[in-house]
Enzyme design. Structure first.
Site, PDB file in Angstrom:
ATOM      1  N   ASP A 438       2.923   1.625   2.939  1.00 43.87           N
ATOM      2  CA  ASP A 438       1.829   2.225   2.171  1.00 43.87           C
ATOM      3  C   ASP A 438       0.821   2.918   3.085  1.00 43.87           C
ATOM      4  OD1 ASP A 438       0.212   2.443  -0.348  1.00 43.87           O
ATOM      5  OD2 ASP A 438      -1.168   1.199   0.813  1.00 43.87           O
ATOM      6  N   GLU A 491       4.953   6.447   3.005  1.00 43.46           N
ATOM      7  CA  GLU A 491       4.107   7.219   2.108  1.00 43.46           C
ATOM      8  C   GLU A 491       3.144   8.011   2.999  1.00 43.46           C
ATOM      9  OE1 GLU A 491       0.753   6.804  -1.402  1.00 43.46           O
ATOM     10  OE2 GLU A 491       0.861   5.411   0.254  1.00 43.46           O
TER      11      GLU A 491
END
Length: 759
Positions: A438, A491
């Site tokens: 993330d 990401e």
């Protein structure tokens, strides 16, 4: 024989305030009357008398109580063998033996004749006499920040020492003045179990009688002189929030049955295999009775998800963070228990069952991993020993201005070790198949979401976070070396180069990078009314300029359906029919575009509501044909990708894609070809981004023969008007689009027709 300890030192032990209890307790060589001797000391607050047993000679010696609080000592001539056992007589002890952390002895009782029965004596282990769980090699690796199995040493390790069962507790807290362990095993009284520190800053103690299921915390006297209770940074389980204690757990209890999957995974080629990922928030995907907030347990979730993934032809699930987190509204992205699957859905063994069951039924499991930041909750990592231990001390480097969270100090060996060991922990203990990392962009740039003067440049004056880059490279190398077949996905929303290129080639080493540019451009285009799309053709074609610079995954994730954006269906323009047609068009274009695929739950049925973690998908919408049509379309697209090598084998190579016509902006049409390895039938994709049916549309093709229509997003089965080309088209012998032959097709309105060359 007079004790050589001061009353002050004894008092510090009794009050749990000695910084190194092991330096006084246990067996220690001393000199007595000029001769070598051994002082054996033990703090046994619930014993009235005690003896020591020399395991080597079998000789039994009494210990003297040199303090009424239960401090015992024996001074023995010569030296004693290591591993002493102590016999403890509880006759006359006032404490309830069920709370005794040192022995398993019963209270004094009376027999049937009323006669007093003396309690039996029991050999117990003195916690301070138990050697460290860390070997010299462990210490070396920890010092280097390279101990990738750190989770087998720190935290709460279930052990048997000298035949006595217990738990070895250890924690890294180099700036703490004192550390105690408190829990169910000692009535949460820290003075009974003070840990001893070492030069590495690791405090440890073996606690006999502590057992699986006991709740516990570390109680630290921090560097500022404040006592604070902290969750175990490496705790394997936690209480159900809002409670915050760690729970002693044995991770060896599950018998795995996924050996076939694991063997095949090691040979799995992440570049050439199909990957259709279903992103799931376990807390809201489906609800059920019997648990708080309707949370389903991991076992029930596994069975339901397997059935659904089989029906929908998803190859993998990606779980939003499963690590323990105090606030459900953070969806797991503000983690406290990095080594603990959230107790909202059951125990660690239940989560092992979840992964095992998915594997045995052919479904891979990816999890979101969050090394970019952590919350400020006082029981967590923040200011763990009173210092900025895991985070940067400088707020310009140590705090996210947007999220109010703290940033890991990637330049510190111990912090990098903690994070990399955590990543490997999920692959080792839980057989996880991949980690989606993330917020990588926030890690890579020192000025992320900061104004001038709010960030600190790197040593060269630049904005790149060199320490974070090194950490990510080290993480990816460790994952791919130790666990072949496991994938990592970043990401990362910027143009940072080489995210999914090998470390040896100068890259960061990720398997995949989320294609946020494709996602933003495509959604911006599809949001426009069809009449305006002709002037924005480049929004669609631009992605193919850079499509093969990285190994891209195409995401329509939870981020696109929260924070006021609305659901994907509600974002589509036009009347009711056009909204559904546009969504079918979006998915069909996405599934035929180069790259692996990811779709967030609820999108596969075209739900109307924006997602929130309380409600989840609107399953009731499947009572309507239009929503069932969207669901069937996604299932069929997944199947087509799996069954047609040309749609997955060369996702990351320009050899797998060929434009037929990218220039027909007047009609808002795109025609392109997908190709696989030698012998794979080529796939022709014809997209019409307007609601106008285009009959007799000529498309150039590289091969003469029959082109079979294998998919049409305008099919009645999906809620369309059934304008298409079933069963297919034969070439006409007319060259077109600089190809030797061509076919004439009907372009469905706001639709995609997929043709496969049949020879």
């Amino acid at each position: 024989m007079q004790t050589q300890l001061s009353l002050s030192a004894i008092g510090q032990i009794i009050n749990g305030q000695h910084e190194n209890p092991a330096s006084l307790l246990g067996a220690h060589p001393i000199s007595y009357q000029g001769e070598p001797a051994t002082a054996v000391r033990s703090y046994l607050p619930e014993a009235k008398s005690a003896w020591i047993m020399d395991n080597a000679s079998g000789q039994r010696r009494p210990m003297r109580q040199i303090h009424p609080a239960g401090f015992f000592e024996a001074i023995c001539e010569g030296t004693l063998e290591a591993g002493l056992a102590y016999e403890i007589d509880h006759n006359g002890a006032e404490a309830d033996a069920s709370h005794d952390a040192h022995s398993r002895i019963s209270n004094q009782t009376n027999n049937q004749n009323g006669e007093t029965v003396e309690p039996s004596k029991s050999n117990v282990i003195d916690p301070s006499a138990v050697p460290s769980i860390l070997t010299d090699f462990d210490r070396y690796l920890i010092g280097e920040g390279k101990h990738h199995q750190l989770y087998d040493r720190l935290g709460a390790q279930v052990r048997v020492v000298g035949g006595v069962e217990g738990v070895h507790f250890s924690v890294w807290a180099p700036n703490a003045r004192m550390v105690q362990i408190v829990g169910d095993f000692n009535g949460w009284e820290g003075s009974k179990h003070a840990l001893s520190g070492s030069e590495l800053g690791i405090w440890e103690l073996f606690v006999p009688g502590a057992k699986v299921g006991d709740k516990y915390k570390f109680r630290l006297l921090d560097q500022h002189g404040h006592w604070v209770d902290k969750t175990d940074p490496m705790g394997f389980a936690s209480e159900l929030p809002p409670l915050t204690a760690s729970v002693v757990t044995d991770l060896t209890v599950h018998t795995w049955g996924d050996s076939d999957w694991m063997e095949k995974r090691a040979e799995w080629n992440a570049m050439h295999e199909p990957m259709n990922v279903y992103e799931v928030h376990l807390g809201s995907w489906q609800k059920g009775p019997g648990r708080a907030h309707g949370w389903l347990d991991y076992r029930d979730l596994a069975k339901r998800l397997v059935d659904y993934c089989h029906r929908m032809n998803f190859t993998h699930v990606e779980l939003m963070p499963v690590n323990e987190h105090p606030f459900s509204g953070s969806w797991g992205y503000q983690a406290v228990g990095y080594f603990a699957p959230t107790s909202r859905h059951g125990s660690p063994e239940d989560f092992m069952f979840f992964v095992d069951y998915m594997h045995q039924n052919g479904i891979g499991v990816l999890i979101d991993w969050v090394p970019a930041h952590f919350p400020k909750d006082t029981h967590g990592l923040a200011k763990f020993d009173g210092s900025a231990l895991y985070e940067h001390s400088d707020i310009r480097q140590g705090e996210h201005p947007d999220w109010g969270t703290l940033i890991f100090n990637y330049g510190r060996n111990e912090v990098r070790n903690f994070l990399i060991a955590n990543a490997l922990f999920w692959l080792d203990k839980y057989h996880i198949d991949g980690l989606r990392v993330d917020a990588v962009a926030s890690m890579l740039y020192l000025d992320y979401s900061r104004e001038d003067g709010e960030w600190v440049p790197n040593q060269y004056g630049g904005r790149e976070n060199l320490e974070a880059m090194d950490f990510l490279r080290e993480f990816n190398v460790a994952v791919h070396e130790k666990y072949p077949g496991v994938v990592t996905a970043a990401e990362e929303s910027t143009a940072f180069p080489g995210v999914s290129r090998p470390v040896y080639d100068g890259g960061l080493g990720f398997t995949y990078k989320w294609n946020m540019g494709w996602m933003n451009d495509t959604l911006e285009y599809i949001h426009k009314e069809p009449i305006h799309r002709a002037h924005h053709q480049n929004d669609l074609t631009f992605s193919l300029i850079y499509a093969f610079t990285e190994n891209f995954m195409l995401p329509l994730s939870h981020d696109e359906v929260v924070h006021g954006k609305g659901s994907l269906l509600s974002q589509m323009p036009g009347d009711m029919w056009q909204k559904f047609a546009n969504l079918r068009l979006l998915y069909s274009y996405m599934w035929t575009h180069p790259g692996k695929k990811l779709l967030f739950m609820g999108g596969e049925m075209g739900q109307w509501n924006e997602w929130n973690d309380d409600d989840g998908p609107q399953w009731e919408l499947l009572d309507f044909d239009t929503h069932r049509g969207i669901q069937q379309l996604v299932a069929d697209l997944n199947k087509i990708v799996i069954e047609n090598p040309s749609l997955h084998q060369l996702d990351f190579s320009h050899e797998g894609f060929e434009w037929i016509d990218s220039m027909n902006w007047q009609d808002s049409a795109l025609v392109y070809m997908r190709k696989g390895l030698d012998g794979s039938a080529p796939i022709l994709v014809c997209c019409n981004f307007t609601p106008v049916v285009r009959e007799g549309y000529r498309v150039g093709v590289p091969q003469s023969g029959h082109w079979k229509e294998i998919f049409n997003s305008d099919s009645e089965a999906y809620g369309g008007t059934n304008m298409g080309n079933y069963p297919g088209c034969n070439t006409t012998g007319v060259s077109h689009h600089d190809r030797p032959d061509s076919i004439e097709i009907t372009m469905p309105p706001l639709g995609v027709s997929i043709m496969r060359f049949e020879g």
